[in-house]
Design a protein around this motif. Sequence first.
Motif, short mmCIF file in Angstrom:
data_model
loop_
_atom_site.label_atom_id
_atom_site.label_comp_id
_atom_site.label_asym_id
_atom_site.label_seq_id
_atom_site.Cartn_x
_atom_site.Cartn_y
_atom_site.Cartn_z
N ILE A 11 -4.70 -9.89 0.48
CA ILE A 11 -3.67 -9.10 1.17
C ILE A 11 -2.32 -9.26 0.48
O ILE A 11 -1.61 -8.27 0.24
CB ILE A 11 -3.59 -9.52 2.65
N VAL A 12 -1.95 -10.49 0.16
CA VAL A 12 -0.67 -10.76 -0.52
C VAL A 12 -0.60 -10.03 -1.85
O VAL A 12 0.39 -9.38 -2.18
CB VAL A 12 -0.47 -12.27 -0.72
N THR A 13 -1.68 -10.12 -2.63
CA THR A 13 -1.69 -9.50 -3.96
C THR A 13 -1.64 -7.98 -3.86
O THR A 13 -0.94 -7.32 -4.65
CB THR A 13 -2.94 -9.93 -4.74
N THR A 14 -2.35 -7.41 -2.90
CA THR A 14 -2.33 -5.95 -2.72
C THR A 14 -0.93 -5.45 -2.44
O THR A 14 -0.45 -4.49 -3.05
CB THR A 14 -3.27 -5.54 -1.57
N LEU A 15 -0.23 -6.11 -1.52
CA LEU A 15 1.15 -5.72 -1.19
C LEU A 15 2.09 -5.93 -2.36
O LEU A 15 2.96 -5.10 -2.65
CB LEU A 15 1.63 -6.50 0.03
N ALA A 16 1.92 -7.06 -3.06
CA ALA A 16 2.80 -7.37 -4.19
C ALA A 16 2.63 -6.37 -5.32
O ALA A 16 3.62 -5.92 -5.92
CB ALA A 16 2.52 -8.79 -4.69
N MET A 51 7.44 4.52 1.66
CA MET A 51 7.10 3.71 2.83
C MET A 51 5.68 3.97 3.31
O MET A 51 4.96 3.05 3.68
CB MET A 51 8.09 3.96 3.97
N TYR A 52 5.28 5.24 3.30
CA TYR A 52 3.91 5.55 3.70
C TYR A 52 2.90 4.95 2.72
O TYR A 52 1.83 4.49 3.13
CB TYR A 52 3.72 7.07 3.80
N GLU A 53 3.24 4.95 1.43
CA GLU A 53 2.34 4.32 0.46
C GLU A 53 2.27 2.82 0.68
O GLU A 53 1.21 2.21 0.49
CB GLU A 53 2.81 4.65 -0.96
N PHE A 54 3.38 2.20 1.06
CA PHE A 54 3.37 0.77 1.40
C PHE A 54 2.46 0.52 2.60
O PHE A 54 1.69 -0.45 2.62
CB PHE A 54 4.79 0.30 1.72
N ILE A 55 2.55 1.39 3.60
CA ILE A 55 1.71 1.23 4.80
C ILE A 55 0.23 1.39 4.43
O ILE A 55 -0.63 0.63 4.90
CB ILE A 55 2.12 2.25 5.88
N TYR A 56 -0.08 2.38 3.59
CA TYR A 56 -1.47 2.57 3.15
C TYR A 56 -1.97 1.33 2.40
O TYR A 56 -3.13 0.92 2.56
CB TYR A 56 -1.58 3.80 2.25
N ALA A 57 -1.09 0.75 1.56
CA ALA A 57 -1.47 -0.44 0.82
C ALA A 57 -1.74 -1.61 1.76
O ALA A 57 -2.67 -2.41 1.54
CB ALA A 57 -0.38 -0.81 -0.18
N LEU A 58 -0.92 -1.74 2.80
CA LEU A 58 -1.13 -2.80 3.79
C LEU A 58 -2.48 -2.63 4.48
O LEU A 58 -3.24 -3.60 4.63
CB LEU A 58 0.00 -2.78 4.82
N ILE A 62 -5.71 -5.21 4.23
CA ILE A 62 -6.37 -5.80 5.40
C ILE A 62 -7.86 -5.47 5.41
O ILE A 62 -8.71 -6.34 5.65
CB ILE A 62 -5.69 -5.32 6.69
N VAL A 63 -8.18 -4.20 5.13
CA VAL A 63 -9.59 -3.79 5.09
C VAL A 63 -10.34 -4.57 4.01
O VAL A 63 -11.46 -5.07 4.24
CB VAL A 63 -9.71 -2.28 4.86
N ALA A 64 -9.74 -4.67 2.82
CA ALA A 64 -10.37 -5.41 1.73
C ALA A 64 -10.56 -6.87 2.10
O ALA A 64 -11.60 -7.48 1.82
CB ALA A 64 -9.53 -5.30 0.46
N GLY A 65 -9.55 -7.45 2.77
CA GLY A 65 -9.66 -8.84 3.20
C GLY A 65 -10.80 -9.05 4.17
O GLY A 65 -11.55 -10.02 4.08
N VAL A 66 -10.93 -8.11 5.14
CA VAL A 66 -12.03 -8.20 6.12
C VAL A 66 -13.38 -8.09 5.41
O VAL A 66 -14.32 -8.83 5.72
CB VAL A 66 -11.88 -7.10 7.18
#
Length: 313
Positions: A11-16, A51-58, A62-66
């Motif tokens: 999750i951290v790496t995806t957002l970063a 901002m929408y792209e940031f939200i999609y990345a978040l 999360i989905v990838a982490g799950v």
Amino acid sequence: MNPKFAIYLVIVTTLAVTGMWHFMRWVLDVMIGTTFLLDGRSVDVINTAVMYEFIYALIAGIVAGVLFGWYFKTMMKKGTSDIIFPERIMDVSQEYTYSEPPKVIRKLLGLSARKQKNITRFLQAFLVILFIFGVLSRDLHILLRAFLALIITFVPAFMKQRHNLYLDPSLTLWITIAVFLDAIGTFWLYDNIARWDNLTHAVSSSTIAAAGYVIVRTIDIYDSEINIPPRTMFVFIPLFILSVGVMWEILEFITDELALIIGIDAFLAQHGIHDTMGDMLFNLIGAIVVALWGTFYLNNLSYKIAEMFETNK
């Protein structure tokens, strides 16, 4: 690393990565005139799209982490040999040993421990005055910022009282200055000094980066399944701060949108794509400062916390 830590890292790496990707596109647009982001639309429209792209990345993180978590659990239940968690070379049960960290801030400022404590108390008193002013003037922004800042400044004292965990006065002063600059900015400075927001982001991000380092380093020391080499820690700090920066920008954006719907002034305000990317630039500066010297200055604190966990097992 163990499965839980791996999920958090995803999750951290995806957002970063999404934060750095948009930041680098913005830098190229500003420096050499490309149109990756700055394509003629208004800065507010571009910022909303980012901002929408940031939200999609978040959401993707999360989905990838799950999915990673599900995969790890499934494989471990099957007893597959494909997933191996080697034991640490260092025995976690051994006695923790650490040396006194260099007083970097004290040497830099030429201040004694007593003077640093006095400055911290003075800033706390000023925050109390600011909080009272917010109450009397019924200014919710000033009131909340001052109140939250005060709570954060007393965290070191709480840690000492509750867990007998002593923070160096320079570290306490560093935390206090970070929240003080943000709180005092709501009074007048954010609207009248162009670079005040950049200053607060740099100082605040350095504090968050330090907290991130201490947390991860403590986990590294305490958990026998996790081993993070020093060079990896140097990379992790900017990753962590970039991910927190993306989360903060998402929070500001959602707050702005809700404020528009409700019809009130935004508590956290964005001012276009240049403001967003400028914040991320100074976030990186704060993170790099911590990555360069915090890894040895904060190491002692990490050992103390790990020792506390070991004692309380």
